[in-house]
Motif scaffolding. Structure first.
Motif, PDB file in Angstrom:
ATOM      1  N   LYS A  52      37.386  -4.498 -36.872  1.00 65.11           N
ATOM      2  CA  LYS A  52      38.063  -5.073 -37.871  1.00 65.11           C
ATOM      3  C   LYS A  52      38.187  -6.585 -37.227  1.00 65.11           C
ATOM      4  O   LYS A  52      38.927  -6.913 -36.396  1.00 65.11           O
ATOM      5  CB  LYS A  52      39.362  -4.484 -38.262  1.00 65.11           C
ATOM      6  N   PHE A  53      37.610  -7.340 -38.003  1.00 67.86           N
ATOM      7  CA  PHE A  53      37.349  -8.940 -37.512  1.00 67.86           C
ATOM      8  C   PHE A  53      38.683  -9.779 -38.371  1.00 67.86           C
ATOM      9  O   PHE A  53      39.147  -9.403 -39.332  1.00 67.86           O
ATOM     10  CB  PHE A  53      36.434  -9.656 -37.958  1.00 67.86           C
ATOM     11  N   LYS A  54      39.251 -10.565 -37.524  1.00 67.01           N
ATOM     12  CA  LYS A  54      40.396 -11.496 -38.079  1.00 67.01           C
ATOM     13  C   LYS A  54      39.775 -12.504 -38.700  1.00 67.01           C
ATOM     14  O   LYS A  54      38.890 -13.044 -38.721  1.00 67.01           O
ATOM     15  CB  LYS A  54      40.862 -12.102 -36.801  1.00 67.01           C
ATOM     16  N   ASP A  55      40.607 -12.672 -39.903  1.00 66.69           N
ATOM     17  CA  ASP A  55      40.310 -13.801 -41.060  1.00 66.69           C
ATOM     18  C   ASP A  55      41.165 -14.857 -40.812  1.00 66.69           C
ATOM     19  O   ASP A  55      41.762 -15.124 -40.897  1.00 66.69           O
ATOM     20  CB  ASP A  55      40.681 -13.098 -42.503  1.00 66.69           C
ATOM     21  N   LEU A  56      40.076 -15.869 -40.049  1.00 65.94           N
ATOM     22  CA  LEU A  56      40.592 -16.873 -39.516  1.00 65.94           C
ATOM     23  C   LEU A  56      41.087 -17.964 -40.318  1.00 65.94           C
ATOM     24  O   LEU A  56      42.149 -18.688 -40.211  1.00 65.94           O
ATOM     25  CB  LEU A  56      39.673 -17.648 -38.246  1.00 65.94           C
ATOM     26  N   ASN A  57      40.478 -18.298 -41.314  1.00 64.95           N
ATOM     27  CA  ASN A  57      40.702 -19.336 -42.381  1.00 64.95           C
ATOM     28  C   ASN A  57      41.446 -18.712 -43.739  1.00 64.95           C
ATOM     29  O   ASN A  57      41.714 -19.403 -44.644  1.00 64.95           O
ATOM     30  CB  ASN A  57      39.426 -19.938 -42.960  1.00 64.95           C
ATOM     31  N   GLY A  58      41.824 -17.394 -43.575  1.00 66.71           N
ATOM     32  CA  GLY A  58      42.555 -16.809 -44.546  1.00 66.71           C
ATOM     33  C   GLY A  58      41.962 -16.844 -46.121  1.00 66.71           C
ATOM     34  O   GLY A  58      43.093 -16.733 -46.787  1.00 66.71           O
ATOM     35  N   ASP A  59      40.659 -16.759 -45.991  1.00 66.18           N
ATOM     36  CA  ASP A  59      39.973 -16.880 -47.791  1.00 66.18           C
ATOM     37  C   ASP A  59      39.809 -15.397 -48.160  1.00 66.18           C
ATOM     38  O   ASP A  59      39.297 -15.346 -49.134  1.00 66.18           O
ATOM     39  CB  ASP A  59      38.972 -17.774 -47.532  1.00 66.18           C
ATOM     40  N   GLY A  60      40.348 -14.510 -47.274  1.00 66.28           N
ATOM     41  CA  GLY A  60      39.936 -12.971 -47.600  1.00 66.28           C
ATOM     42  C   GLY A  60      38.439 -12.580 -47.507  1.00 66.28           C
ATOM     43  O   GLY A  60      38.314 -11.249 -47.904  1.00 66.28           O
ATOM     44  N   LEU A  61      37.746 -13.294 -46.846  1.00 66.25           N
ATOM     45  CA  LEU A  61      36.299 -12.976 -46.482  1.00 66.25           C
ATOM     46  C   LEU A  61      36.271 -13.128 -45.067  1.00 66.25           C
ATOM     47  O   LEU A  61      36.722 -13.914 -44.354  1.00 66.25           O
ATOM     48  CB  LEU A  61      35.279 -13.971 -47.264  1.00 66.25           C
ATOM     49  N   ILE A  62      34.990 -12.439 -44.533  1.00 68.05           N
ATOM     50  CA  ILE A  62      34.565 -12.807 -43.094  1.00 68.05           C
ATOM     51  C   ILE A  62      33.388 -13.442 -43.140  1.00 68.05           C
ATOM     52  O   ILE A  62      32.202 -12.597 -43.630  1.00 68.05           O
ATOM     53  CB  ILE A  62      34.479 -11.362 -42.282  1.00 68.05           C
ATOM     54  N   THR A  63      33.064 -14.549 -42.688  1.00 68.43           N
ATOM     55  CA  THR A  63      31.915 -15.310 -43.056  1.00 68.43           C
ATOM     56  C   THR A  63      31.769 -16.150 -41.604  1.00 68.43           C
ATOM     57  O   THR A  63      32.431 -16.355 -40.694  1.00 68.43           O
ATOM     58  CB  THR A  63      31.976 -16.642 -43.986  1.00 68.43           C
ATOM     59  N   SER A  64      30.273 -16.396 -41.401  1.00 75.62           N
ATOM     60  CA  SER A  64      29.736 -16.973 -40.095  1.00 75.62           C
ATOM     61  C   SER A  64      30.460 -18.359 -39.792  1.00 75.62           C
ATOM     62  O   SER A  64      30.703 -18.536 -38.738  1.00 75.62           O
ATOM     63  CB  SER A  64      28.503 -17.254 -40.104  1.00 75.62           C
ATOM     64  N   SER A  65      30.573 -19.229 -40.817  1.00 71.14           N
ATOM     65  CA  SER A  65      31.130 -20.670 -40.772  1.00 71.14           C
ATOM     66  C   SER A  65      32.657 -20.402 -40.681  1.00 71.14           C
ATOM     67  O   SER A  65      33.151 -21.450 -39.914  1.00 71.14           O
ATOM     68  CB  SER A  65      30.446 -21.586 -42.116  1.00 71.14           C
ATOM     69  N   GLY A  66      33.295 -19.654 -41.374  1.00 68.98           N
ATOM     70  CA  GLY A  66      34.520 -19.776 -41.374  1.00 68.98           C
ATOM     71  C   GLY A  66      35.614 -18.824 -40.441  1.00 68.98           C
ATOM     72  O   GLY A  66      36.652 -19.402 -40.073  1.00 68.98           O
ATOM     73  N   ASP A  67      35.017 -17.788 -39.746  1.00 68.09           N
ATOM     74  CA  ASP A  67      35.672 -17.064 -39.013  1.00 68.09           C
ATOM     75  C   ASP A  67      35.207 -16.613 -37.734  1.00 68.09           C
ATOM     76  O   ASP A  67      35.859 -15.811 -37.071  1.00 68.09           O
ATOM     77  CB  ASP A  67      35.819 -15.543 -39.971  1.00 68.09           C
ATOM     78  N   ARG A  68      34.127 -17.486 -37.360  1.00 58.03           N
ATOM     79  CA  ARG A  68      33.818 -17.201 -35.840  1.00 58.03           C
ATOM     80  C   ARG A  68      34.338 -18.378 -34.972  1.00 58.03           C
ATOM     81  O   ARG A  68      34.774 -19.412 -35.735  1.00 58.03           O
ATOM     82  CB  ARG A  68      32.125 -17.400 -35.722  1.00 58.03           C
ATOM     83  N   THR A  69      34.565 -18.129 -33.671  1.00 55.20           N
ATOM     84  CA  THR A  69      35.187 -19.226 -32.839  1.00 55.20           C
ATOM     85  C   THR A  69      34.685 -18.589 -31.616  1.00 55.20           C
ATOM     86  O   THR A  69      33.936 -17.864 -31.298  1.00 55.20           O
ATOM     87  CB  THR A  69      36.786 -19.018 -33.087  1.00 55.20           C
TER      88      THR A  69
END
Length: 443
Positions: free
Chosen positions: A243-260
């Motif tokens: 289960k991946f962490k939603d870093l930007n809190g938009d409810g989606l898991i995306t390459s640009s928004g939630d990778r670090t």
């Protein structure tokens, strides 16, 4: 010292470059004012500066020129004769220039207390005009009409090398120890990244090879949770998936928004070793310990190419996917996989190739990151030389028996692969444990 080099990889205006070097040393212990210092037998200060260049990180030959190649098959018929065509194989970049590295070094060498010696060097390297691929930097509307190679970045590297030796005799017992410790850390100062690269994915200020991916915050435990968990991949999730962490809190898991950035480079920042030599009368013993620290290994995930320079592709490997490529599965992966009665497992659930579940776990993520730190007993040797009074009768100068072992034991965090492998996806053959027995005779 000064040298001039030319390279056929660059146009005439950038073909030649000058690479100077200079060094300075001062043996202070030879000065008159040092004659009253009894505990230091030798002391030397040293400093150096040098500049070097690189022209080999190129894609194809003569990247500053437009080149043409024929098609492998005919494409038109002229006067009844099939004719091949010529097409441009690359877009030239006449502005290419040398990749330049300036290295500064200061240090000292000393012997003191008649038993110790120490060498220490601090260095700083600054590299400009790094040659690299520009693939992915331009929008699709540009098409493919842009140079494939450019001077795209700047990197610096700093650290130190230290070596200390100790030698002493205690009657018939002789002891010699040599230890070394090396630390180096690099970082990107400039890099030609695609427009819109978010700060949490930018390599500026990061080390070369730092790992990017999704942050794992546990595993899916129920089917209900699986149905309501977002994923960067299509397909069904299942209990036991990451289960991946939603870093930007938009409810989606995306390459640009939630990778670090999730891990350090495979290349250790620290390397160290200890060479031990003991002797007592006819017996001799030696051992070599080596190790590394501040490095991470990804069990799955990123194919970097043989030189680590190609565009990364995320995928599973035999170390992370059961029955990978219709093959067998490692014991550790099966025994430590998620099950309803093992909810805190180290690895996701077992799946078969034909199930058709999501490729969620194949994305580069922190769940596959392991520490690459290790300490290895690289070699050990025990020998015995027969007393001279015995060998003289046989007209032999020396007769020595010995037993040697290599790669005897490794203390690490992996247990199932060699921590010195550059990447688990590159297929390096593991180092073998070897034993040797021998006799050395001198006539």
């Amino acid at each position: 010292m000064n040298r001039w080099d030319a390279s056929s990889s660059f146009a005439k205006n950038n073909r030649w470059n000058m690479f100077p070097a200079a060094g300075l040393g001062w043996v202070i212990s030879k000065e008159d004012f040092f004659s009253n210092v009894n505990n230091i037998q030798y002391l030397k200060l040293k400093a150096s500066y040098g500049k070097s260049g690189n022209d080999k990180a190129q894609e194809g030959s003569f990247p500053y020129m437009a080149t043409f190649v024929p098609t492998s098959d005919p494409v038109v018929v002229i006067d009844g004769v099939p004719v091949a065509a010529l097409y441009t194989s690359n877009v030239p970049n006449p502005n290419l220039k040398w990749e330049e590295t300036s290295t500064f070094n200061i240090g000292f060498e000393t012997r003191f207390l008649r038993k110790f010696s120490l060498e220490f060097d601090w260095f700083y390297k600054y590299t400009t005009g790094i040659l690299g691929s520009v693939s992915g930097l331009y929008p699709p509307s540009v098409g493919g009409y842009y140079p494939s190679l450019a001077n795209i970045g700047e990197v610096d590297n700093r650290g130190f090398d230290a070596q200390v030796k100790y030698n002493d005799n205690f009657g018939d017992f002789r002891l010699s120890l040599t230890g070394n410790f090396n630390w180096a850390r690099n970082r990107y100062l400039k890099y030609q990244e695609a427009d819109g690269t978010p700060s949490h994915l930018s390599v500026i200020g990061r080390s070369i090879g730092a790992k990017r991916g999704y942050v794992v915050e546990g595993m899916i435990q129920t089917w209900e949770e699986a149905f309501n968990t977002p994923s960067p991949s299509t397909g069904a999730l299942a209990p036991g998936f990451f289960k991946f962490k939603d870093l930007n809190g938009d409810g989606l898991i995306t390459s640009s928004g939630d990778r670090t950035f999730i891990g350090k480079s495979n290349v250790p920042e620290i390397m160290f070793g200890l060479d031990i030599n003991l002797a007592y009368k006819g017996f001799d013993f030696s051992a070599l310990l080596q190790g590394a620290a501040i490095a991470d290994v990804s069990l799955a995930g990123t194919y970097e190419g043989s030189a680590g320079v190609t565009q990364a592709i995320d995928d599973n490997t035999v170390w992370t996917k059961t029955f990978y490529g219709n093959g067998n599965a490692p014991y550790f992966l099966v025994e430590n996989a998620w099950r309803p009665d093992n909810p805190n497992a180290k690895f996701p659930r077992l799946t078969a190739n034909q199930v058709g579940l999501s490729s969620n776990n194949a994305h580069a993520n922190s769940g596959w990151i392991r520490s690459g730190d290790y300490l290895r007993l690289k070699s050990m040797q025990l020998g015995y030389t027969l007393p001279k009074k015995f060998v003289d009768k046989a007209k032999i100068q020396s007769f020595r028996l010995f037993v040697t072992g290599s790669n005897l034991y490794t203390w690490d965090h992996l247990k199932y692969i060699d921590p010195e492998m550059p990447n688990v996806t590159l297929g390096f053959y593991p180092q073998q444990r070897l034993y040797e027995f021998g006799v050395s005779v001198t006539f």
